[in-house]
Design a protein around this motif. Structure first.
Motif, PDB file in Angstrom:
ATOM      1  N   ARG A   4      60.445  32.008  72.173  1.00  0.00           N
ATOM      2  CA  ARG A   4      60.527  31.264  70.911  1.00  0.00           C
ATOM      3  C   ARG A   4      60.730  32.243  69.773  1.00  0.00           C
ATOM      4  O   ARG A   4      60.134  33.313  69.749  1.00  0.00           O
ATOM      5  N   PRO A   7      59.248  31.285  63.132  1.00  0.00           N
ATOM      6  CA  PRO A   7      59.655  30.213  62.210  1.00  0.00           C
ATOM      7  C   PRO A   7      60.412  30.714  60.993  1.00  0.00           C
ATOM      8  O   PRO A   7      61.340  30.061  60.529  1.00  0.00           O
ATOM      9  N   ILE A  10      63.977  31.293  61.908  1.00  0.00           N
ATOM     10  CA  ILE A  10      64.683  30.041  62.122  1.00  0.00           C
ATOM     11  C   ILE A  10      65.012  29.375  60.797  1.00  0.00           C
ATOM     12  O   ILE A  10      66.118  28.881  60.589  1.00  0.00           O
ATOM     13  N   ALA A  11      64.069  29.381  59.870  1.00  0.00           N
ATOM     14  CA  ALA A  11      64.311  28.759  58.567  1.00  0.00           C
ATOM     15  C   ALA A  11      65.467  29.426  57.852  1.00  0.00           C
ATOM     16  O   ALA A  11      66.279  28.767  57.200  1.00  0.00           O
ATOM     17  N   VAL A  14      68.848  28.202  59.606  1.00  0.00           N
ATOM     18  CA  VAL A  14      69.189  26.787  59.728  1.00  0.00           C
ATOM     19  C   VAL A  14      70.418  26.433  58.906  1.00  0.00           C
ATOM     20  O   VAL A  14      71.360  25.807  59.394  1.00  0.00           O
ATOM     21  N   SER A  18      73.931  25.330  60.557  1.00  0.00           N
ATOM     22  CA  SER A  18      74.360  23.948  60.389  1.00  0.00           C
ATOM     23  C   SER A  18      75.767  23.869  59.828  1.00  0.00           C
ATOM     24  O   SER A  18      76.595  23.082  60.270  1.00  0.00           O
ATOM     25  N   GLU A  74      64.695  27.002  70.958  1.00  0.00           N
ATOM     26  CA  GLU A  74      64.578  26.779  69.517  1.00  0.00           C
ATOM     27  C   GLU A  74      65.484  25.661  69.044  1.00  0.00           C
ATOM     28  O   GLU A  74      65.116  24.840  68.196  1.00  0.00           O
ATOM     29  N   LEU A  75      66.697  25.582  69.599  1.00  0.00           N
ATOM     30  CA  LEU A  75      67.598  24.497  69.232  1.00  0.00           C
ATOM     31  C   LEU A  75      67.018  23.146  69.658  1.00  0.00           C
ATOM     32  O   LEU A  75      67.135  22.149  68.944  1.00  0.00           O
ATOM     33  N   ARG A  78      64.286  22.236  67.198  1.00  0.00           N
ATOM     34  CA  ARG A  78      64.827  21.760  65.932  1.00  0.00           C
ATOM     35  C   ARG A  78      65.398  20.353  66.074  1.00  0.00           C
ATOM     36  O   ARG A  78      65.296  19.535  65.155  1.00  0.00           O
ATOM     37  N   ARG A  79      66.016  20.074  67.215  1.00  0.00           N
ATOM     38  CA  ARG A  79      66.534  18.728  67.453  1.00  0.00           C
ATOM     39  C   ARG A  79      65.396  17.707  67.455  1.00  0.00           C
ATOM     40  O   ARG A  79      65.503  16.616  66.889  1.00  0.00           O
ATOM     41  N   LEU A  81      62.468  18.018  65.962  1.00  0.00           N
ATOM     42  CA  LEU A  81      61.952  17.904  64.596  1.00  0.00           C
ATOM     43  C   LEU A  81      62.884  17.052  63.739  1.00  0.00           C
ATOM     44  O   LEU A  81      62.422  16.250  62.906  1.00  0.00           O
ATOM     45  N   GLY A  82      64.178  17.212  63.945  1.00  0.00           N
ATOM     46  CA  GLY A  82      65.133  16.410  63.195  1.00  0.00           C
ATOM     47  C   GLY A  82      65.002  14.935  63.511  1.00  0.00           C
ATOM     48  O   GLY A  82      65.034  14.077  62.614  1.00  0.00           O
TER      49      GLY A  82
END
Length: 294
Positions: A4, A7, A10-11, A14, A18, A74-75, A78-79, A81-82
């Motif tokens: 992992r 965070p 990752i932030a 993003v 995207s 991680e993807l 995020r999916r 969480l989305g």
């Protein structure tokens, strides 16, 4: 192997991920295999590769095959969480709406400029601009010199006397010089006049190939005995060497012109800060500094 990513990392990725993901062309199944599914929705190899391409150093030095499991994990996170955010209807929250609007504007702005630059800044046009820039920049004279650096004038004079008696300059430099180039016989390579301290440059550029300074030259670094090996006109950089710089020059011009043209057909009003005063400020001139390509 990592399972992992942090965070914070990752932030930071993003937004870039995207934007890039939306711009990916459609691919066939064989070209872009599915590497995971989240509630039935696919995560493709291209998404993993794109994520990997955005990683900062030193993580981008790790082979993709080693990082792929962590990226996929991680993807997937995020999916999830989305999806959770969508179910919570966070998209209807006024603050979130404003943030999404700002991001959308940035993506559209960048996409618009990217397409403008791609259309205008072609290889042929860059080559033509390169030729113009080279023509406008006359070549400078360069000399290829060696030197012997000594701490005192007496030591430099002793080295010069040895050279005058027929000793090889490079060998004397290896033996007597206290400078960092002693190991290579004092070889400084080719340089233009502006690359050396004035006292050294004046003395070096007064010599012809094969000549040695007739007396030690004093600079802030010590005392020098100088020999010029060659003189030439500096060769221009190749197109490939300055391609990125030429592209940036032309891209900035395209962006500036694009903004200027849009201003000509738009009504832009600004107000005195704070805007509560309601007093208008003078219109922004078309040639005022504008946003640059990110």
């Amino acid at each position: 192997m990592i399972n992992r990513f942090q965070p914070v990392l990752i932030a930071a990725l993003v937004a870039a991920f995207s934007i890039a993901a939306q711009a990916q062309p459609a691919k066939g199944k064989n070209d872009d295999p599915v590497v995971a599914r989240v509630n039935g929705q696919p995560i493709t190899r291209s998404a993993v590769v794109e994520f990997y391409s955005q990683l900062p150093s030193p993580m981008n030095q790790i082979p993709l095959d080693q990082l792929a499991p962590g990226i996929i994990n991680e993807l997937a996170a995020r999916r999830l969480l989305g999806e959770a955010a969508e179910k919570a209807k966070l998209g209807d929250d006024p603050e979130v709406k404003q943030q999404l609007k700002a991001v959308r504007e940035q993506v559209l702005e960048q996409a618009y400029l990217d397409r403008k630059v791609t259309a205008e800044v072609t290889d042929a046009k860059m080559k033509a601009r390169y030729d113009e820039l080279i023509k406008a920049q006359p070549p400078q004279e360069e000399v290829h010199a060696r030197h012997i650096l000594a701490a005192t004038e007496a030591d430099a004079q002793a080295a010069l006397d040895e050279v005058k008696k027929g000793a090889d300059f490079a060998e004397v430099s290896k033996k007597r010089s206290i400078g960092p180039t002693a190991a290579t016989g004092g070889d400084l390579g080719f340089f233009t006049k502006d690359k050396m301290v004035p006292e050294f440059a004046e003395a070096a550029f007064a010599l012809q190939p094969g000549q040695v300074s007739d007396k030690p030259v004093h600079t802030q670094f010590g005392w020098h005995v100088i020999k010029v090996e060659e003189r030439r006109q500096s060769p221009p950089p190749s197109f490939d060497e300055v391609r990125d710089q030429v592209h940036k020059i032309m891209a900035d011009e395209v962006i500036q012109k694009t903004v200027d043209d849009l201003r000509k057909s738009a009504k832009v009003e600004t107000y005195e800060w704070p805007s509560a005063s309601g007093k208008k400020l003078p219109a922004i001139a078309p040639d005022a500094p504008s946003s640059k390509k990110k």
